[in-house]
Design a protein around this motif. Structure first.
Motif, PDB file in Angstrom:
ATOM      1  N   TYR A  27       0.839  -1.198   0.000  1.00  0.00           N
ATOM      2  CA  TYR A  27       0.000   0.000   0.000  1.00  0.00           C
ATOM      3  C   TYR A  27       0.876   1.250   0.000  1.00  0.00           C
ATOM      4  N   VAL A  28       1.847   1.289   0.892  1.00  0.00           N
ATOM      5  CA  VAL A  28       2.744   2.456   0.979  1.00  0.00           C
ATOM      6  C   VAL A  28       3.577   2.575  -0.295  1.00  0.00           C
ATOM      7  N   SER A  30       2.835   1.556  -3.256  1.00  0.00           N
ATOM      8  CA  SER A  30       2.038   1.972  -4.418  1.00  0.00           C
ATOM      9  C   SER A  30       1.850   3.485  -4.426  1.00  0.00           C
ATOM     10  N   TRP A  31       1.737   4.111  -3.234  1.00  0.00           N
ATOM     11  CA  TRP A  31       1.707   5.574  -3.188  1.00  0.00           C
ATOM     12  C   TRP A  31       3.034   6.133  -3.704  1.00  0.00           C
ATOM     13  N   CYS A  32       4.130   5.565  -3.216  1.00  0.00           N
ATOM     14  CA  CYS A  32       5.450   6.047  -3.649  1.00  0.00           C
ATOM     15  C   CYS A  32       5.615   5.896  -5.159  1.00  0.00           C
ATOM     16  N   ALA A  34       3.260   5.819  -7.435  1.00  0.00           N
ATOM     17  CA  ALA A  34       2.396   6.775  -8.125  1.00  0.00           C
ATOM     18  C   ALA A  34       3.004   8.177  -8.087  1.00  0.00           C
ATOM     19  N   TRP A  35       3.551   8.556  -6.944  1.00  0.00           N
ATOM     20  CA  TRP A  35       4.156   9.886  -6.840  1.00  0.00           C
ATOM     21  C   TRP A  35       5.421   9.993  -7.693  1.00  0.00           C
ATOM     22  N   LYS A  47      -5.114  11.131  -6.918  1.00  0.00           N
ATOM     23  CA  LYS A  47      -5.817  11.396  -5.661  1.00  0.00           C
ATOM     24  C   LYS A  47      -6.095  10.112  -4.885  1.00  0.00           C
ATOM     25  N   LYS A  48      -6.152   8.984  -5.598  1.00  0.00           N
ATOM     26  CA  LYS A  48      -6.454   7.701  -4.961  1.00  0.00           C
ATOM     27  C   LYS A  48      -5.276   6.758  -5.115  1.00  0.00           C
ATOM     28  N   ASN A  49      -5.130   5.874  -4.166  1.00  0.00           N
ATOM     29  CA  ASN A  49      -4.062   4.887  -4.200  1.00  0.00           C
ATOM     30  C   ASN A  49      -4.327   3.884  -5.320  1.00  0.00           C
TER      31      ASN A  49
END
Length: 141
Positions: A27-28, A30-32, A34-35, A47-49
């Protein structure tokens, strides 16, 4: 004297906890991802994970009409189901499977009872159709 199944179920519980920690890490990450991808592509960060979007789409949920909403029929979710349902499944399935193997006679009994119930339901439904066909043979052509 140590019981071997206690060790196996304990190992499976530890494996489940590791899988749960792996889900939180995914989860973490996937944010990284995406950013970082937004930075490389020089676009806005999502805006969404992405992992939660994937999990919610696999569970049959569609995008909602506001930022954090997912809609399915008359139900709404903020995406917490996409995080917690897989997390709970990953933590609980390994010890459950190990326990089911440990008590395999009970597992087989329950599974066979389920199969017999399905077969009985199938037979009952087809008997109704057959009886209807005997009353009116031309109804099913």
């Amino acid at each position: 004297m140590e019981i071997e199944w206690v060790r196996i179920i304990g190992f499976a519980s530890g494996l489940g906890l590791l899988l749960g920690v792996g889900w939180v890490a995914a989860y973490v990450l996937s944010w990284c991802w995406a950013w970082v991808w937004a930075w490389v592509d020089d676009s806005k960060a999502p805006k969404k994970n992405p992992l939660i979007n994937f999990a919610m789409s696999r569970m049959g949920w569609g995008e909602g009409d506001w930022l954090w909403s997912y809609k399915k029929d008359h139900h709404n979710s903020d995406g917490e189901r996409g995080f917690f349902f897989p997390l709970i499944a990953l933590v609980l399935i390994p010890p459950f499977v190990a326990s089911a193997i440990a008590i395999y006679p009970i597992t087989l009994t329950v599974f066979l009872a389920y199969l017999i119930a399905r077969l009985a339901r199938f037979a009952r439904r087809h008997k109704k159709l057959f009886d209807k066909h005997l009353k009116d043979p031309k109804a099913h052509k």
